[in-house]
Design a protein around this motif. Structure first.
Motif, PDB file in Angstrom:
ATOM      1  N   GLU A 299      -8.134  -1.396   2.099  1.00 34.49           N
ATOM      2  CA  GLU A 299      -8.209  -1.727   0.420  1.00 34.49           C
ATOM      3  C   GLU A 299      -7.738  -0.252   0.034  1.00 34.49           C
ATOM      4  N   LYS A 300      -7.875   1.004   0.201  1.00 30.73           N
ATOM      5  CA  LYS A 300      -7.480   2.175  -0.177  1.00 30.73           C
ATOM      6  C   LYS A 300      -5.844   2.026   0.276  1.00 30.73           C
ATOM      7  N   GLU A 301      -5.785   1.657   1.992  1.00 33.94           N
ATOM      8  CA  GLU A 301      -3.801   2.142   2.160  1.00 33.94           C
ATOM      9  C   GLU A 301      -3.158   0.283   1.018  1.00 33.94           C
ATOM     10  N   LEU A 302      -3.290  -0.571   0.900  1.00 35.89           N
ATOM     11  CA  LEU A 302      -2.853  -1.918   0.372  1.00 35.89           C
ATOM     12  C   LEU A 302      -2.533  -1.362  -1.620  1.00 35.89           C
ATOM     13  N   LEU A 303      -3.565  -0.181  -1.876  1.00 35.10           N
ATOM     14  CA  LEU A 303      -3.530   0.441  -3.538  1.00 35.10           C
ATOM     15  C   LEU A 303      -2.804   1.532  -3.559  1.00 35.10           C
ATOM     16  N   LEU A 304      -2.459   1.881  -2.462  1.00 41.41           N
ATOM     17  CA  LEU A 304      -1.025   3.576  -1.991  1.00 41.41           C
ATOM     18  C   LEU A 304       0.333   2.626  -3.175  1.00 41.41           C
ATOM     19  N   GLU A 305       0.645   3.532  -4.014  1.00 43.08           N
ATOM     20  CA  GLU A 305       1.918   3.626  -4.969  1.00 43.08           C
ATOM     21  C   GLU A 305       3.174   3.124  -4.003  1.00 43.08           C
ATOM     22  N   ARG A 306       2.849   3.891  -2.464  1.00 40.57           N
ATOM     23  CA  ARG A 306       4.058   3.508  -1.827  1.00 40.57           C
ATOM     24  C   ARG A 306       4.353   1.997  -1.159  1.00 40.57           C
ATOM     25  N   VAL A 307       3.658   1.801  -0.908  1.00 34.76           N
ATOM     26  CA  VAL A 307       3.799   0.181  -0.550  1.00 34.76           C
ATOM     27  C   VAL A 307       3.771  -0.853  -0.866  1.00 34.76           C
ATOM     28  N   PHE A 308       5.307  -1.461  -0.570  1.00 36.56           N
ATOM     29  CA  PHE A 308       5.892  -2.082  -1.259  1.00 36.56           C
ATOM     30  C   PHE A 308       5.676  -3.890  -0.015  1.00 36.56           C
ATOM     31  N   LYS A 309       5.532  -3.783   1.362  1.00 40.22           N
ATOM     32  CA  LYS A 309       5.222  -4.474   2.328  1.00 40.22           C
ATOM     33  C   LYS A 309       4.494  -4.531   3.139  1.00 40.22           C
ATOM     34  N   ILE A 310       3.690  -5.105   3.660  1.00 43.76           N
ATOM     35  CA  ILE A 310       2.800  -5.001   4.747  1.00 43.76           C
ATOM     36  C   ILE A 310       3.744  -3.668   5.712  1.00 43.76           C
ATOM     37  N   ALA A 311       4.576  -3.235   5.833  1.00 43.54           N
ATOM     38  CA  ALA A 311       4.788  -2.641   7.225  1.00 43.54           C
ATOM     39  C   ALA A 311       4.815  -0.847   6.633  1.00 43.54           C
ATOM     40  N   ASP A 312       4.755  -1.088   5.393  1.00 44.14           N
ATOM     41  CA  ASP A 312       4.644   0.316   4.624  1.00 44.14           C
ATOM     42  C   ASP A 312       3.309   0.680   4.846  1.00 44.14           C
ATOM     43  N   LEU A 313       2.320   0.379   5.216  1.00 46.18           N
ATOM     44  CA  LEU A 313       0.934   0.774   5.608  1.00 46.18           C
ATOM     45  C   LEU A 313       0.939   1.357   6.480  1.00 46.18           C
ATOM     46  N   PRO A 314       0.164   2.668   5.796  1.00 45.42           N
ATOM     47  CA  PRO A 314       0.236   4.061   7.447  1.00 45.42           C
ATOM     48  C   PRO A 314      -0.766   2.906   8.663  1.00 45.42           C
ATOM     49  N   ALA A 315      -1.702   1.991   8.212  1.00 45.50           N
ATOM     50  CA  ALA A 315      -2.270   1.305   9.748  1.00 45.50           C
ATOM     51  C   ALA A 315      -1.621   0.330  10.370  1.00 45.50           C
ATOM     52  N   TYR A 316      -0.241   0.199   9.461  1.00 43.64           N
ATOM     53  CA  TYR A 316       0.996  -0.816  10.378  1.00 43.64           C
ATOM     54  C   TYR A 316       1.137  -0.294  11.183  1.00 43.64           C
TER      55      TYR A 316
END
Length: 321
Positions: A299-316
């Motif tokens: 949930e925290k990662e989804l709210l990061l400003e730099r996340v524009f697609k799922i591949a941008d999630l750090p956990a990806y």
């Protein structure tokens, strides 16, 4: 070098006889509740009769002419862009344009929730339609999907009957996999198949528990996957009683760019759960706690400003090791 045998706990009746007890990360902290339990998931199938017998991910046909749809989306996006600027300015006009900011049901959310675009609404409704399909073992397409999962998991092994003790090896809680789907419905089987097809290396690592030092009593793979599907729909507010939240709205922005965003997010969540499991040296009785921490981080990662697609999630990046 011989493969280390992993002992798995029997899943029926050893922890709690209540099979319908809810595993709710937002309401229950008890470790004595049924782990990987089936949720009270009612048969809410609203499929159109014309779709029965068909198993497909996405219908490309649009009900509106392309130019009209494009113009509608363009106008809507312009309105949302202007509204976001006005709202963030804190002006009186912003408060008049977006009175929902004072709605008590959204007092937990500091960000103004803007209207959905037509494409967001369309893809959201399709995702909810997928959620409403219960697994039905009498349907040939559902049987075929279950068989497809086995072939993806064990390409060199013979396909067992639909009721067989061999299904337990994949992580089903009994010899009949169809009894495990009540919480996640057919969507959870689609998620597992998507994981196996699009991220086969990660799928096989998790299925066969190849990473790290494993627990004596491991979590059952497919039963855990069904729980992940259900809990993601809760986190994103997709359930009928779910509230509109900031993380849910941001997910809709990702869904607008990728119609399979939920399925990709599911794969990330599954891999992240296994990573948490290993880092905490968890055991079977701690599965609920690991699931909570996994979804909290996601949930925290989804709210990061730099996340524009799922591949941008750090956990990806965990999926592509």
């Amino acid at each position: 070098m011989p493969t280390k045998a992993i002992r798995r706990r029997q899943y029926h009746g050893e922890i709690d006889d209540s099979k319908d007890e809810h595993l709710n990360i937002y309401q229950s902290d008890s470790l004595r509740e049924t782990l990987l339990a089936e949720h009270d998931f009612k048969d809410k199938s609203t499929e159109d009769s014309s779709q029965k017998g068909q198993w497909k991910i996405w219908d490309k046909k649009r009900r509106e002419p392309f130019c009209l749809t494009y113009l509608s989306q363009l106008v809507n996006n312009c309105i949302r862009w202007i509204a976001s600027i006005v709202v963030t300015s804190g002006s009186l006009l912003g408060r008049l344009l977006c009175p929902q900011s004072t709605n008590q049901s959204r007092k937990y959310d500091k960000q103004i929730l803007l209207p959905f675009s037509p494409l967001q609404e369309e893809r959201l409704q399709y995702l909810k339609q997928r959620m409403n399909v219960s697994f039905d073992i009498s349907r040939v397409d559902h049987q075929d999907a279950l068989k497809q999962l086995w072939k993806l998991a064990y390409p060199q092994r013979e396909l067992p009957p639909l009721k067989s003790e061999k299904w337990k090896e994949m992580g089903w809680q009994g010899a009949d996999p169809s009894t495990d789907f009540r919480s996640g419905g057919f969507l959870s089987l689609e998620n597992l198949i998507f994981f196996a097809k699009h991220y086969p290396d990660s799928f096989q690592r998790l299925l066969h528990k190849r990473d790290g030092r494993r627990s004596e009593f491991e979590y059952p793979f497919t039963a855990a996957g069904i729980n992940i599907s259900f809990m993601l729909t809760q986190m994103l507010g997709l359930q009928p009683d779910g509230q509109e939240t900031k993380v849910g709205n941001h997910f809709l922005e990702l869904l607008e760019l990728d119609e399979m965003a939920f399925d990709h997010l599911y794969c990330v969540a599954f891999q992240l759960l296994d990573t948490h499991w290993l880092s905490k040296h968890a055991t079977y009785m701690e599965f609920n706690e690991i699931l909570k921490s996994t979804l909290a981080e996601l949930e925290k990662e989804l709210l990061l400003e730099r996340v524009f697609k799922i591949a941008d999630l750090p956990a990806y990046r965990l999926l592509n090791r």
